[in-house]
Design a protein around this motif. Sequence first.
Motif: not given
Length: 136
Positions: A49, A59, A61-62, A65, A67, A69-73
Motif C-alpha cells: 500500500g 492513513d 491505502y491498499e 483497490s 477506494s 478512502r484509507p483501508s486503515r487509519r
Amino acid sequence: MPGAWSVLIVVAVVAVGLLVLFFWRLRTLSHRVGSFECALFEGKRWASGIVTYTRDHLDFYEVVSLSLRPSRRWARREMDILARERPVDDGPGALAEARCSYAGTEFQIAAEDGALDGLRSWLEAAPPDPSTSRIV
C-alpha cells in the motif's frame, strides 16, 4: 450478432475506465506530500500500500483497490513503534521492518529505511495533548 458486439464494446470501455481510475488513484496517492510506499502485515498476509501522513492520523491505502478512502487509519497519539529491524543492505531503497502497536493490537510494516525514520520523527513530533497539558 450486432448485440454481442455492443456488449463486448461496453465491457471493454468499462474495463479501460476502471484501469484509468486505478492508475489515477495510485498516481494521486503516491504524489501526495508525506506519502511513502509501505507493506502491512496483520497476522495472515502482507498487503502492499501507500501510507500518507495527516495532521493527526496515518492513513494506509491498499494498492489493489479502487477506494478513495484509507483501508486503515491509525491515530497519531495511539500508535507506537515497538521494535525495528535495520536492513541488511545499506544501499538506497533498502527495506526495513518495524513492529508497531496501536490500541492494544500489534502489526508490522515494511518500508524504506528513510521512510521509517520519517515515521518515527512524525510520531515523536506530535503536539502535546491539550486535555493533559496543564500549567500549574
